[in-house]
Design a protein around this motif. Structure first.
Motif, PDB file in Angstrom:
ATOM      1  N   ALA A  48     144.592 -22.900  44.852  1.00 15.84           N
ATOM      2  CA  ALA A  48     143.420 -23.266  45.650  1.00 15.84           C
ATOM      3  C   ALA A  48     143.717 -24.348  46.664  1.00 15.84           C
ATOM      4  CB  ALA A  48     142.287 -23.697  44.723  1.00 15.84           C
TER       5      ALA A  48
ATOM      6  N   GLU B  99     143.127 -18.573  44.527  1.00 14.51           N
ATOM      7  CA  GLU B  99     142.342 -17.687  45.384  1.00 14.51           C
ATOM      8  C   GLU B  99     143.138 -16.399  45.595  1.00 14.51           C
ATOM      9  OE1 GLU B  99     141.615 -19.805  48.983  1.00 14.51           O
ATOM     10  OE2 GLU B  99     139.830 -20.829  48.187  1.00 14.51           O
TER      11      GLU B  99
ATOM     12  N   PRO C  18     137.812 -17.040  44.695  1.00 20.35           N
ATOM     13  CA  PRO C  18     138.453 -18.012  43.796  1.00 20.35           C
ATOM     14  C   PRO C  18     138.438 -17.521  42.344  1.00 20.35           C
ATOM     15  CG  PRO C  18     136.230 -18.722  44.319  1.00 20.35           C
ATOM     16  CD  PRO C  18     136.471 -17.470  45.115  1.00 20.35           C
TER      17      PRO C  18
END
Length: 529
Positions: A249, A281, A295
């Motif tokens: 992320a 993600e 996500p």
């Protein structure tokens, strides 16, 4: 003489006034269906508490005429409705006669697998059984004038699709044509088509309509584990350059997945080498078109307390598989058996899989507990109470992880089966079997197993079972053997409960097993990917 007549008359009046309760005081003998074997039945579940028999028939079975191969009723019971065959097209009421009458209900279901597989299909086909109609969905990038059917099944196993009729165009003329069916087959599906299926002695007509859907490139599902994740998505183009990308992320560089499968307008990728407890993600990339990122969070490799069975404490005659004042993961039926024969499930310090100070294993032994056979067992959950001639157990430990297997060590002493219920009488004298099973479920609450009413988990068909695995031992092992039970996932849903059960007699729930059969289990561990 007059006094005698008056006395006789008075006795008659008293009798008429119900001074005597009954002409005969009949004993109460419950009429039960003990076992039922039917031709073409893949499952028969008997619930004595509700007097219900639930039957699942094979596709090929004739639900109107199901042959009864064997039926066992409780001693002294008779039933006129259960003969050589049964009509199960509707719920069947069956009255069992003893000194009283007991009404049972037999209900059958017959699930039939139906499918239509087309090249480039946008979603699964939908079926309307009342009108015998099927709807096939294709992306709007594929013409309905040339639909390639790869496989199709519309009626029960053994049926055959023989022909199809529909309007076909050569750009100048529209002609109604009938074609023989052999897959793969490319057809004009701009207009509705008919497919004709031979099943037994009839020909059944189905109507098929092809529809176009607007498809946008997107991630549709992420199933995240500890060190891996499975990503599913859809895309709009022909798929020659489609891929799945991912990243942590907080990072900016996208990594292309290497394990990618494309089917129709669907894409699936397995991501490996991920870090546990980490945010990521992912996205679908179709040429120059890129989906919105989705996500997801990988899980932590959680291990419940006392999987090594080192912690125990004793309360009177009852051994409990957790330390006094500590967290309770396991329980047993010791509270039901300890007063009669002592604890059937106990710690063993002399025979362990891994040596060391304070090391213990879980020892389970089958025995006869005064009035009933009882297997030694341990399970995640709690003993609730004695219930009739059995016990009520609450199965399940709150848990949201997704392990791929359960590993550990086990040893077994198999004895000949000495006790059975009526439905397992043919096993008398055969070697007993111990087992260990593991399941992940999303029951709304713990499952309450009640042996006196035959209330058990249906591990094969319960829709709340997300994953399941089982390991059996049918021979005596002089030493511990290592085992690794794979969990076969049926859904990507997040679990709510972890169920682990070990028993010295696999059929102990049915009061069937060998006295003296003993199972040792030690050093369990959940394995994650």
């Amino acid at each position: 003489m007059v006094k005698r007549r008056i006395l006789i008359a008075l006795c008659a009046v008293l009798a008429a006034g119900c001074v005597f309760p009954n002409d005969l005081d009949y004993p109460r003998v419950v009429g039960n269906i003990v076992s039922l074997e039917l031709d073409g039945a893949k499952e028969v579940r008997i619930d004595a508490a509700s007097r219900q028999v639930s039957i699942v028939l094979e596709e090929w079975a004739d639900i109107n005429h199901v042959t009864v191969k064997e039926c066992t009723l409780s001693e002294g019971a008779t039933c006129e409705e259960i003969g050589e065959w049964l009509d199960l097209s509707a719920p069947l009421k069956a009255v069992l006669h003893t000194y009283q009458d007991y009404e049972w209900t037999l209900t059958a279901t017959q699930p039939i697998e139906r499918y239509v597989h087309c090249t480039g299909q946008a979603r699964d086909a939908q079926f309307n059984l009342e009108t015998r109609s099927v709807y096939v969905y294709l992306p709007d990038t594929r013409p309905l004038s040339q639909v390639t059917f790869e496989a199709m099944k519309l009626e029960p196993e053994g049926s055959r699709i023989v022909s199809t009729t529909g309007y076909e165009s050569d750009l100048q003329h529209l002609t109604l044509a009938t074609r023989a069916v052999s897959f793969p087959l490319t057809l004009d599906c701009v207009m509705e088509r008919s497919f004709f299926v031979e099943w037994k002695d009839e020909v059944i007509e189905w109507h098929l309509k092809a529809l176009q859907l607007k498809v946008s490139t997107a991630v549709s599902e992420v199933d995240a584990h500890c060190y891996s994740a499975r990503v599913r998505g859809i895309f709009a183009s022909g798929g020659s350059s489609v891929t799945v990308e991912y990243k942590k992320a907080e990072e900016s560089a996208w990594i292309p997945a290497t394990d990618v499968t494309v089917a129709g307008v669907g894409v699936t990728a397995r991501l490996t080498g991920l870090s546990p407890g980490t945010g990521y993600e992912c996205r679908v990339k179709d040429g120059e078109e890129v989906s919105a990122p989705v996500p997801f969070q990988t899980q932590e490799p959680v291990q419940p307390d006392n999987l090594n069975f080192d912690a125990w404490h004793q309360n009177g005659k009852v051994w409990n598989p957790w330390s006094e004042g500590g967290a309770q993961v396991w329980d047993s039926a010791n509270k039901a058996t300890a007063s009669f024969t002592g604890s059937a499930t106990t710690p063993d310090e002399s025979f362990v899989a891994v040596a060391g100070a304070s090391k213990r294993a879980c020892r389970m032994e089958s025995s006869y507990a005064v009035v009933k056979f009882a297997a030694g067992s341990v399970f995640t959950g709690q003993f609730v109470k004695l219930q009739g001639m059995g016990a009520e157990l609450a199965w399940g430990l709150p848990f949201t992880g997704k392990p791929v297997s359960l590993k550990g060590f086990a040893a077994y002493k198999s004895m000949p089966i000495t006790d059975t219920d009526a439905s397992h009488a043919d096993l008398m004298g055969q070697p007993d079997t111990g087992h260990i099973l593991v399941a992940l479920t999303d029951w709304p609450d713990q499952f309450h197993v009640v042996s006196s009413s035959n209330t058990y988990v249906d591990f094969d068909h319960d829709p709340a079972i997300i994953a399941y695995g089982r390991f059996s031992l049918s021979q005596t092992t002089p030493e511990y053997v290592a085992f690794d039970i794979p969990l076969e996932y049926r859904s990507s849903r997040t679990p709510r409960y972890l169920v682990i059960v070990a028993s010295s007699s696999a059929l102990g729930d049915y009061f069937t097993g060998g006295r003296g059969s003993t199972l040792w289990v030690d050093e369990l561990e959940l394995v994650y990917d």
